[in-house]
Design a protein around this motif. Structure first.
Motif, short mmCIF file in Angstrom:
data_model
loop_
_atom_site.label_atom_id
_atom_site.label_comp_id
_atom_site.label_asym_id
_atom_site.label_seq_id
_atom_site.Cartn_x
_atom_site.Cartn_y
_atom_site.Cartn_z
N THR A 2 0.83 -1.20 0.00
CA THR A 2 0.00 0.00 0.00
C THR A 2 0.86 1.25 0.00
OG1 THR A 2 -1.81 -1.11 1.14
CG2 THR A 2 -1.73 1.29 1.31
N VAL A 109 -9.01 -0.93 -6.00
CA VAL A 109 -7.78 -0.97 -5.19
C VAL A 109 -6.92 0.29 -5.29
CG1 VAL A 109 -7.64 -3.49 -5.14
CG2 VAL A 109 -6.48 -2.22 -6.96
N HIS A 110 -7.17 1.14 -6.27
CA HIS A 110 -6.42 2.38 -6.43
C HIS A 110 -7.40 3.54 -6.36
CE1 HIS A 110 -3.32 -0.33 -7.84
NE2 HIS A 110 -4.06 -0.66 -8.88
N ASP A 127 -2.79 0.22 -4.49
CA ASP A 127 -2.79 -1.13 -3.92
C ASP A 127 -3.34 -1.08 -2.49
OD1 ASP A 127 -1.58 -2.38 -6.20
OD2 ASP A 127 0.29 -1.43 -5.60
#
Length: 157
Positions: A2, A109-110, A127
Motif C-alpha cells: 500500500t 484498489v487504487h 494497492d
C-alpha cells in the motif's frame, strides 16, 4: 504494498489522477460535481482511456452537471461515441446535489480523491483496497440516485 500520497496542488492532483487511470485494468468509477479539474479531454488521458477500454475495461462517471465536459472535452465525447458500450455516465438527482467530494477508483484498489471539490487537498492510494472501501460504497449510493446523462451527441444518440 500500500502506498498513500497526499497532495494540495492542481498539478499534483492531475498527476495522481493519471497514475490511477494508468493502473486500471477492469473498472473505473469516477464522481465529481462537474469534472472541471479532471483532465478527461487531454490527449494523454484520452490515450490512457482508449487503451483501458480496448481491453475489458468499463468506465462509469457520475456527476451533478455535465456541461463542463460537453463544452470543454470534445475528445471525451468522441471517446463516449466510439466506446459507448463500455462507458456509462449518470447525472445525480437534485436530492444529492449537495455532495462535494471528488474521486476516481480503479479496480477497487487504487484511488485518487479530493476531500472537497472546491479544494485541491486530497490523497492518492495505490494497492489499497481498504482505502477504497468507503468511496466504493459512496459511488454505489450515488449511482443508484442518478439518471443516465451526458450523451455523445446533443440529442443523446
Amino acid at each position: 504494498m500500500t502506498e498513500i500520497l497526499r497532495f494540495d496542488t492542481r498539478a499534483e492532483f492531475q498527476r495522481q489522477l493519471r497514475a490511477v487511470l494508468e493502473r486500471a485494468q477492469v473498472s473505473l468509477e469516477l464522481f465529481d460535481p462537474d469534472f472541471s479539474l479532471f483532465v478527461l479531454g487531454e490527449a494523454d488521458v484520452d490515450a490512457i482511456l482508449r487503451h483501458f477500454l480496448r481491453g475489458s475495461g468499463t468506465l462509469r462517471l457520475a456527476m451533478h452537471d455535465p456541461r463542463h465536459i460537453e463544452r470543454n472535452w470534445p475528445r471525451f465525447l468522441r471517446l463516449l461515441r466510439e466506446h459507448g458500450h463500455r462507458i456509462e455516465c449518470r447525472v445525480t438527482n437534485r436530492g444529492i446535489r449537495q455532495l462535494t467530494d471528488s474521486f476516481c477508483i480503479a479496480d477497487g484498489v487504487h484511488l485518487v480523491r479530493r476531500f472537497h471539490s472546491d479544494h485541491l487537498r486530497g490523497e492518492a492510494a495505490f494497492d489499497a483496497p481498504q482505502e477504497t472501501e468507503v468511496p466504493r460504497g459512496r459511488f454505489a449510493a450515488i449511482w443508484e440516485e442518478s439518471q443516465p446523462g451526458l450523451h455523445a451527441t446533443v440529442t443523446g444518440l
